[in-house]
Scaffold this active site. Structure first.
Site, PDB file in Angstrom:
ATOM      1  CB  ALA A  66      90.875  16.919  42.130  1.00 32.50           C
ATOM      2  N   GLY A 111      89.682  19.094  46.743  1.00 31.31           N
ATOM      3  CA  GLY A 111      89.567  20.106  46.177  1.00 31.31           C
ATOM      4  C   GLY A 111      88.224  20.921  46.270  1.00 31.31           C
ATOM      5  CD  GLU A 114      92.675  22.373  47.559  1.00 28.78           C
ATOM      6  OE1 GLU A 114      92.047  21.274  46.620  1.00 28.78           O
ATOM      7  OE2 GLU A 114      93.697  22.698  47.388  1.00 28.78           O
ATOM      8  CD  GLU A 134      94.023  17.430  49.158  1.00 26.49           C
ATOM      9  OE1 GLU A 134      94.187  17.466  50.290  1.00 26.49           O
ATOM     10  OE2 GLU A 134      93.314  18.468  48.509  1.00 26.49           O
TER      11      GLU A 134
HETATM   12  N1  CAA Z   1      87.334  11.204  42.654  1.00 26.60           N
HETATM   13  C1  CAA Z   1      86.959  10.263  41.611  1.00 26.60           C
HETATM   14  N2  CAA Z   1      85.579   9.875  42.256  1.00 26.60           N
HETATM   15  C2  CAA Z   1      85.388   9.848  43.686  1.00 26.60           C
HETATM   16  C3  CAA Z   1      85.956  10.684  44.235  1.00 26.60           C
HETATM   17  C4  CAA Z   1      86.908  11.703  44.057  1.00 26.60           C
HETATM   18  N3  CAA Z   1      87.461  12.454  44.635  1.00 26.60           N
HETATM   19  N4  CAA Z   1      85.272  10.502  45.449  1.00 26.60           N
HETATM   20  C5  CAA Z   1      84.148   9.588  45.410  1.00 26.60           C
HETATM   21  N5  CAA Z   1      84.391   9.240  44.240  1.00 26.60           N
HETATM   22  C6  CAA Z   1      83.648   8.115  43.498  1.00 26.60           C
HETATM   23  C7  CAA Z   1      83.912   6.817  44.289  1.00 26.60           C
HETATM   24  O1  CAA Z   1      84.902   6.243  43.465  1.00 26.60           O
HETATM   25  C8  CAA Z   1      82.732   6.001  44.067  1.00 26.60           C
HETATM   26  O2  CAA Z   1      82.368   5.688  42.747  1.00 26.60           O
HETATM   27  P1  CAA Z   1      81.901   4.179  42.172  1.00 26.60           P
HETATM   28  O3  CAA Z   1      80.508   4.074  42.628  1.00 26.60           O
HETATM   29  O4  CAA Z   1      82.145   4.196  40.838  1.00 26.60           O
HETATM   30  O5  CAA Z   1      82.950   3.296  42.892  1.00 26.60           O
HETATM   31  C9  CAA Z   1      81.696   7.108  44.338  1.00 26.60           C
HETATM   32  O6  CAA Z   1      82.142   8.222  44.081  1.00 26.60           O
HETATM   33  C10 CAA Z   1      80.809   7.027  45.620  1.00 26.60           C
HETATM   34  O7  CAA Z   1      81.929   6.882  46.463  1.00 26.60           O
HETATM   35  P2  CAA Z   1      82.150   5.846  47.709  1.00 26.60           P
HETATM   36  O8  CAA Z   1      81.681   4.698  47.164  1.00 26.60           O
HETATM   37  O9  CAA Z   1      83.647   5.961  47.920  1.00 26.60           O
HETATM   38  O10 CAA Z   1      81.476   6.549  48.868  1.00 26.60           O
HETATM   39  P3  CAA Z   1      81.907   6.171  50.387  1.00 26.60           P
HETATM   40  O11 CAA Z   1      80.487   6.979  50.885  1.00 26.60           O
HETATM   41  O12 CAA Z   1      81.981   4.989  50.716  1.00 26.60           O
HETATM   42  O13 CAA Z   1      82.833   7.422  50.707  1.00 26.60           O
HETATM   43  C11 CAA Z   1      84.165   9.191  50.689  1.00 26.60           C
HETATM   44  C12 CAA Z   1      82.819   8.532  50.623  1.00 26.60           C
HETATM   45  C13 CAA Z   1      84.913   9.132  52.162  1.00 26.60           C
HETATM   46  C14 CAA Z   1      84.081  10.865  50.452  1.00 26.60           C
HETATM   47  C15 CAA Z   1      85.258   8.544  49.607  1.00 26.60           C
HETATM   48  O14 CAA Z   1      84.520   8.308  48.371  1.00 26.60           O
HETATM   49  C16 CAA Z   1      86.561   9.201  49.433  1.00 26.60           C
HETATM   50  O15 CAA Z   1      87.398   8.993  50.242  1.00 26.60           O
HETATM   51  N6  CAA Z   1      86.806   9.921  48.468  1.00 26.60           N
HETATM   52  C17 CAA Z   1      87.871  10.257  47.953  1.00 26.60           C
HETATM   53  C18 CAA Z   1      88.081  11.697  48.731  1.00 26.60           C
HETATM   54  C19 CAA Z   1      89.403  12.449  48.403  1.00 26.60           C
HETATM   55  O16 CAA Z   1      90.464  11.739  48.856  1.00 26.60           O
HETATM   56  N7  CAA Z   1      89.484  13.710  48.085  1.00 26.60           N
HETATM   57  C20 CAA Z   1      90.801  14.359  47.598  1.00 26.60           C
HETATM   58  C21 CAA Z   1      90.752  14.171  46.167  1.00 26.60           C
HETATM   59  S1  CAA Z   1      92.484  14.654  45.919  1.00 26.60           S
HETATM   60  C22 CAA Z   1      92.360  16.291  45.590  1.00 26.60           C
HETATM   61  O17 CAA Z   1      91.338  16.914  45.861  1.00 26.60           O
HETATM   62  C23 CAA Z   1      93.895  16.908  45.190  1.00 26.60           C
HETATM   63  C24 CAA Z   1      93.658  18.510  45.233  1.00 26.60           C
HETATM   64  O18 CAA Z   1      93.833  19.243  46.046  1.00 26.60           O
HETATM   65  C25 CAA Z   1      93.774  19.093  43.787  1.00 26.60           C
END
Ligand code: CAA
Length: 257
Positions: A66, A111, A114, A134
């Site tokens: 998400a 998400g 999911e 999460e």
């Molecule tokens: N939401 C918003 N933006 C996201 C995102 C997310 N879930 N995942 C990645 N992005 C964005 C980053 O912020 C980045 O944007 P900018 O270039 O503007 O900074 C872009 O995508 C590229 O990401 P990274 O630079 O972080 O890429 P990376 O290769 O270094 O890392 C990754 C990749 C490990 C997937 C890392 O992006 C990450 O940890 N993302 C979050 C993953 C996460 O925590 N997902 C769960 C979200 S909570 C959820 O889903 C709740 C639910 O159940 C409803």
């Protein structure tokens, strides 16, 4: 004009949906969910739907979760509404009467995992990474992960993933039954083509019947579920598909469904 956040390609009823926000690793925000809902409304009314394939744009990510930027400032009520929209949308995808297959081409987190869990099955590229991270953000899965993940991989493995937030690679995802197959990323397209060919060669009513029996049966006790299977099996014998399929076998030719 800005690009669509969901791209759709319809190949004779095999529909490919691509979540198209590669700049945010295809994270699910309200805009994507609303676009997905709109596509689902069309798919539910599709006169000749055979299968749905869902994937993410680019080579790095299926869906990285998400959208954290959007969720960050939400109140509990707003979070409830956001999760509600996602749950409703994901449930509609799951409930489509045809196979829904996730082509997991990279990060499949939160998400995203999911979303993949709501698909009938998932295949993954060998660089795919899965997880429910999460807890690292101070929350729990909110798009169905605490319920669909244990149903797919068992409660112990589900809590292992949800409580630690650890990420697993495609090999482990295959081992625990989260995905059906793993292949090099370059082969995902060939898999999608082969699957399309296979499904187009089968009786469309029978494919739908198999999905209905498995899906609806999973929520019932065994005797009721077996009775459901018998009803659906018998119903096949009222169809031209059964006549054609069995005649083709006896006449040693390919069926023409
Ligand atoms: N939401 C918003 N933006 C996201 C995102 C997310 N879930 N995942 C990645 N992005 C964005 C980053 O912020 C980045 O944007 P900018 O270039 O503007 O900074 C872009 O995508 C590229 O990401 P990274 O630079 O972080 O890429 P990376 O290769 O270094 O890392 C990754 C990749 C490990 C997937 C890392 O992006 C990450 O940890 N993302 C979050 C993953 C996460 O925590 N997902 C769960 C979200 S909570 C959820 O889903 C709740 C639910 O159940 C409803």
């Amino acid at each position: 004009m800005s690009e669509a956040v969901i791209e759709k390609v319809d190949n004779d009823g095999v529909v490919r949906l691509t979540i198209n926000r590669p700049q945010a690793l295809n994270a699910l925000n309200s805009q994507v969910l609303t676009a997905l809902e709109k596509e689902l409304t069309e798919l539910e009314a599709h006169p000749n739907l055979r299968a749905v394939l869902i994937t993410g744009a680019g080579e790095k990510s299926f869906v990285a979760g998400a959208d954290i930027t959007e969720m960050r400032e939400k109140t509990p009520e707003e979070a409830r509404a956001f999760a509600g929209q996602a749950l409703r949308t994901i449930k509609r995808l799951e409930a489509l009467p045809v196979p829904v297959v996730a082509l997991v081409n990279g990060f499949c987190l939160g998400g995203g995992c999911e979303l993949a869990l709501a698909c009938d099955w998932a295949v993954a590229s060998d660089n795919a990474i899965f997880g429910q991270p999460e807890v690292l953000l101070g929350v729990i899965p909110g798009f169905g992960g605490t319920q669909r993940l244990p149903r797919r991989v068992g409660p112990a493995m589900a809590l292992d993933l949800c409580a630690t937030g650890r990420k697993i690679d495609a090999t482990e995802a295959l081992r625990i039954g989260l995905v059906n197959r793993v292949m090099p990323q370059a082969e995902l397209e060939a898999y999608a083509d082969e699957l399309t060919k296979q499904l187009m060669g089968n009786g469309p009513r029978a494919v739908r019947g198999a999905k209905q029996a498995i899906h609806d049966g999973m929520d019932q006790d065994l005797d009721s579920a077996l009775a459901l299977e018998t009803s659906l099996f018998a119903l096949c014998f009222a169809s031209e598909e059964q006549t054609e399929g069995m005649s083709a076998f006896v006449e040693k030719r390919k069926p023409n469904f």
